[in-house]
Design an enzyme around this catalytic site. Structure first.
Site, PDB file in Angstrom:
ATOM      1  N   GLU A   1      -6.785   9.604  -3.373  1.00 26.11           N
ATOM      2  CA  GLU A   1      -7.830   9.184  -4.321  1.00 26.11           C
ATOM      3  C   GLU A   1      -7.676   9.951  -5.633  1.00 26.11           C
ATOM      4  OE1 GLU A   1     -11.360   9.804  -1.937  1.00 26.11           O
ATOM      5  OE2 GLU A   1     -10.707   8.255  -0.530  1.00 26.11           O
TER       6      GLU A   1
ATOM      7  N   HIS B   1      -9.151  19.969  -0.076  1.00 27.17           N
ATOM      8  CA  HIS B   1      -8.526  20.497   1.150  1.00 27.17           C
ATOM      9  C   HIS B   1      -7.263  19.704   1.490  1.00 27.17           C
ATOM     10  CE1 HIS B   1     -10.314  16.881   2.663  1.00 27.17           C
ATOM     11  NE2 HIS B   1     -10.174  17.186   3.933  1.00 27.17           N
TER      12      HIS B   1
ATOM     13  N   ALA C   1     -21.082  12.938  -1.537  1.00 29.33           N
ATOM     14  CA  ALA C   1     -20.812  12.615  -2.942  1.00 29.33           C
ATOM     15  C   ALA C   1     -20.091  11.273  -3.066  1.00 29.33           C
ATOM     16  CB  ALA C   1     -19.948  13.712  -3.543  1.00 29.33           C
TER      17      ALA C   1
ATOM     18  N   TRP D   1      -5.604  13.431   3.472  1.00 35.67           N
ATOM     19  CA  TRP D   1      -4.775  12.431   2.798  1.00 35.67           C
ATOM     20  C   TRP D   1      -5.599  11.489   1.922  1.00 35.67           C
ATOM     21  CZ3 TRP D   1      -0.582  12.087   0.495  1.00 35.67           C
ATOM     22  CH2 TRP D   1      -0.053  10.859   0.090  1.00 35.67           C
ATOM     23  N   ASN D   2      -6.812  11.115   2.396  1.00 38.42           N
ATOM     24  CA  ASN D   2      -7.611  10.199   1.567  1.00 38.42           C
ATOM     25  C   ASN D   2      -7.951  10.849   0.232  1.00 38.42           C
ATOM     26  OD1 ASN D   2      -8.086   7.916   3.463  1.00 38.42           O
ATOM     27  ND2 ASN D   2      -8.961   9.565   4.685  1.00 38.42           N
ATOM     28  N   SER D   3      -8.407  12.098   0.279  1.00 43.54           N
ATOM     29  CA  SER D   3      -8.790  12.784  -0.967  1.00 43.54           C
ATOM     30  C   SER D   3      -7.578  12.937  -1.874  1.00 43.54           C
ATOM     31  CB  SER D   3      -9.385  14.161  -0.659  1.00 43.54           C
ATOM     32  OG  SER D   3     -10.598  13.997   0.039  1.00 43.54           O
TER      33      SER D   3
ATOM     34  N   GLU E   1      -2.903  17.970   8.901  1.00 38.95           N
ATOM     35  CA  GLU E   1      -1.597  17.947   8.233  1.00 38.95           C
ATOM     36  C   GLU E   1      -1.730  18.342   6.763  1.00 38.95           C
ATOM     37  OE1 GLU E   1      -3.555  15.593   7.772  1.00 38.95           O
ATOM     38  OE2 GLU E   1      -2.764  13.900   6.647  1.00 38.95           O
TER      39      GLU E   1
ATOM     40  N   ASP F   1      -5.772   3.071  15.452  1.00 43.29           N
ATOM     41  CA  ASP F   1      -5.535   4.380  14.871  1.00 43.29           C
ATOM     42  C   ASP F   1      -4.420   5.143  15.596  1.00 43.29           C
ATOM     43  OD1 ASP F   1      -7.540   6.100  12.926  1.00 43.29           O
ATOM     44  OD2 ASP F   1      -6.247   7.342  14.191  1.00 43.29           O
TER      45      ASP F   1
ATOM     46  N   HIS G   1     -11.065   8.364   8.819  1.00 42.49           N
ATOM     47  CA  HIS G   1     -10.318   7.252   9.415  1.00 42.49           C
ATOM     48  C   HIS G   1     -11.061   5.930   9.193  1.00 42.49           C
ATOM     49  CE1 HIS G   1      -7.508   9.829  11.921  1.00 42.49           C
ATOM     50  NE2 HIS G   1      -8.380  10.701  11.445  1.00 42.49           N
TER      51      HIS G   1
HETATM   52  N1  UDP Z   1     -15.865  11.635   0.958  1.00 46.71           N
HETATM   53  C1  UDP Z   1     -16.833  11.178   0.094  1.00 46.71           C
HETATM   54  N2  UDP Z   1     -17.874  12.009  -0.211  1.00 46.71           N
HETATM   55  C2  UDP Z   1     -17.976  13.269   0.280  1.00 46.71           C
HETATM   56  C3  UDP Z   1     -16.965  13.729   1.158  1.00 46.71           C
HETATM   57  C4  UDP Z   1     -15.910  12.898   1.465  1.00 46.71           C
HETATM   58  O1  UDP Z   1     -16.778  10.031  -0.386  1.00 46.71           O
HETATM   59  O2  UDP Z   1     -18.933  13.964  -0.046  1.00 46.71           O
HETATM   60  C5  UDP Z   1     -14.764  10.721   1.341  1.00 46.71           C
HETATM   61  C6  UDP Z   1     -13.527  10.899   0.503  1.00 46.71           C
HETATM   62  O3  UDP Z   1     -13.577  10.070  -0.646  1.00 46.71           O
HETATM   63  C7  UDP Z   1     -12.423  10.487   1.474  1.00 46.71           C
HETATM   64  C8  UDP Z   1     -12.991  10.855   2.849  1.00 46.71           C
HETATM   65  O4  UDP Z   1     -14.383  11.011   2.673  1.00 46.71           O
HETATM   66  O5  UDP Z   1     -12.229   9.096   1.414  1.00 46.71           O
HETATM   67  C9  UDP Z   1     -12.420  12.148   3.389  1.00 46.71           C
HETATM   68  O6  UDP Z   1     -11.145  11.923   3.891  1.00 46.71           O
HETATM   69  P1  UDP Z   1     -10.000  13.001   3.803  1.00 46.71           P
HETATM   70  O7  UDP Z   1      -8.787  12.414   4.448  1.00 46.71           O
HETATM   71  O8  UDP Z   1      -9.820  13.461   2.413  1.00 46.71           O
HETATM   72  O9  UDP Z   1     -10.541  14.238   4.592  1.00 46.71           O
HETATM   73  P2  UDP Z   1     -11.231  14.439   6.045  1.00 46.71           P
HETATM   74  O10 UDP Z   1     -12.688  14.277   5.834  1.00 46.71           O
HETATM   75  O11 UDP Z   1     -10.662  13.381   6.960  1.00 46.71           O
HETATM   76  O12 UDP Z   1     -10.848  15.826   6.413  1.00 46.71           O
END
Ligand code: UDP
Length: 486
Positions: free
Chosen positions: A378, A370, A353, A373-375, A394, A123, A20
């Site tokens: 991206e 997994h 990473a 949404w961010n992954s 979700e 949020d 978030h």
């Molecule tokens: N992320 C990263 N390096 C890592 C793990 C995660 O930069 O080793 C970042 C990834 O790019 C994304 C966020 O952390 O922006 C993870 O958000 P996501 O919604 O995918 O999953 P969540 O962690 O909320 O389950």
């Protein structure tokens, strides 16, 4: 003499979790670049997460600031020092954490009264923020950090209660009332929803989140028109919700330093450089990147199956392993002799990473994700096909967007939703894992998937350029705030 009008001031209040806070700092920068004064509200221990980026933006002349509120850990029965979801290590701690978050209402109101912003972007996990903002007489916008598709599916679950009519956890049902024919199972939904009556705690919470969203001034989506046009229309026209899509937000990270430090500026740069150097030695589209986000927990038994699946697939891989039990011996989660056999073929890291840089690297040919949404976004933004493995939240819904609607990924066949710290009963087999990897990485169908992903990458870039769909929505939102028409 003409005096310049005060700039629009927006206060951003992200949930205390990486998934978030990362898009929120991107969003604050996107606003600041349009002349908005942006303030991020967070807690003491989370402030360093934002400070380096804010410093860099301020050097460039943009107005971003940070405000601190005290996190009531002790009041909620938590040990001091627990201010972010990734440091929770038990269910009980999780409940106390959410209690502490709910105690932030009064401090938020005080901050709003003291600094009088023009708008609060809070949020989606803070349903009470709508009422707090209205007491102070300012609009509250919701930021969920998810897609139009997922929001539409949630609305469908709430409106039509399709789970009530299925007779077993594995009987597929069709999500009613949305533009596509999407099938899911009850086992892929939150445990509490599976056998819930209308009064279960989670149903009540979801109801509150939805109510707060409906009574807010609108929703900001980290998405773009071309990605899910039918759902932008469904959400706005059929469901009648006000929203602005301004994504992909990650694209505001233009220089290498921003990308490399995104999400965790405190990781040693040696670790970051090492994995990128390793990628430099690899052929185009040859490496599978594996990462399950910032909080997901995967059991040792499942990690072994992943290792076996990767080995059977024969592809090179960059694997980020994150487990909450930091003391667990490495040997317990890797098959015997795995590391020796994979020398040169694989790179394993337990650190943070630089995901955006990795996904952009030309050696990356696939992303086992997994489906946070961010992954997901991206990966789409980088044009990288996905091997989808949803676990919680979700993510099973996001998987459907990737595999069934956009067709830029192949699922490993994950069937069971689990709370992020609980062990699963159903393991995904190494055969399923290696089969999905092969479908995404090699052969004619893999090329088709890559072509579709490449087309989305171009659309994503176009969306945030001047005149693009997300840029235009952002301008409309800012005009609405400036002229008080929101
Ligand atoms: N992320 C990263 N390096 C890592 C793990 C995660 O930069 O080793 C970042 C990834 O790019 C994304 C966020 O952390 O922006 C993870 O958000 P996501 O919604 O995918 O999953 P969540 O962690 O909320 O389950």
């Amino acid at each position: 003499m003409d005096s310049k009008p005060d700039p629009l001031h927006v206060l951003f209040f992200p949930h205390l979790a990486h998934g978030h806070m990362i898009p929120t700092i991107d969003m604050a920068r996107v606003f600041a670049r349009q002349g908005v004064k942006a303030t991020i509200l967070t807690t003491q221990l989370n402030a360093p997460f934002f400070s380096k980026t804010i410093e860099r933006e301020r050097e460039l002349g943009f107005e971003i600031d940070i405000l601190i509120i005290k996190f009531p850990s002790v009041e909620a029965g938590l040990p001091e020092g627990i201010e972010i979801i990734s440091s929770i290590t038990s269910q009980e701690m999780g409940f106390k954490f959410f209690k502490a978050v709910s105690l932030l209402q009064q401090p938020l109101q005080q901050v709003l009264q003291d600094c009088r912003p023009n708008c609060l972007v809070a949020d989606g996990m803070f349903p009470w923020a709508t009422e707090v903002a209205s007491k102070v007489g300012i609009p509250r916008l919701v930021f969920h950090g998810t897609s139009y598709f997922a929001s539409s599916v949630f609305d469908s679950f709430h409106r039509y209660q399709p789970l009530k009519d299925v007779i077993s956890d594995d009987q597929p049902f069709e999500v009613p009332g949305i533009p596509d024919k999407i099938k899911m199972t009850r086992r892929q939904q939150p445990v509490e929803l599976r056998d819930s009556g209308a009064n279960s705690e989670i149903t009540v919470l979801l109801h509150k989140l939805l109510e707060a969203e409906i009574s807010s001034s609108g929703v900001i989506m980290n998405s773009f028109q071309e990605l899910e046009p039918a759902y932008v229309e469904h959400y706005r026209k059929t469901l009648g919700r006000k929203s602005w899509h301004i994504g992909p937000l990650s694209l505001c990270n233009k220089n290498r330093e921003d990308k490399s430090e995104r999400g965790n500026a405190n990781v040693s740069s040696i670790d970051r450089v090492e994995c990128l150097r390793w990628l430099d030695l690899k052929k185009q589209n040859s490496v599978l990147y594996i990462c399950f986000g910032s909080v997901s927990w995967i059991s040792a038994a499942q990690l072994i199956k992943i290792a076996e699946g990767i080995e059977a697939s024969g592809v090179d891989f960059l694997w980020v392993v994150r487990k909450t039990n930091k003391d667990e011996d490495k040997e317990e989660w890797l098959p015997k002799g795995f590391e020796e056999r994979m020398k040169g073929k694989g790179f394993i890291t337990r650190g943070w990473a630089p995901q955006v840089l990795i996904l952009e690297h030309e050696a990356i040919g696939g992303f086992m994700t997994h489906c946070g949404w961010n992954s997901t976004l991206e990966s789409i933004t980088a044009g990288v096909p996905m091997v989808t493995w949803p676990l919680s939240n979700e993510q099973f819904i996001n998987e459907k967007l990737v595999t069934d609607i956009l067709r830029v990924g192949v699922g490993v066949g994950a069937q069971e939703w689990c709370r992020w710290m609980e062990g699963r009963k159903l393991l995904v087999t190494e055969e399923n894992i290696s089969k999905a990897i092969a479908e995404v990485m090699v052969g004619e169908e893999a090329d088709n998937i890559r072509n579709r992903a490449g087309a989305l990458k171009e659309m994503a870039k176009g969306a945030v350029e001047e005149g693009g769909s997300s840029h235009s929505d952002l301008m409309a939102l800012l005009d609405g705030l400036r002229f008080n028409s929101i």
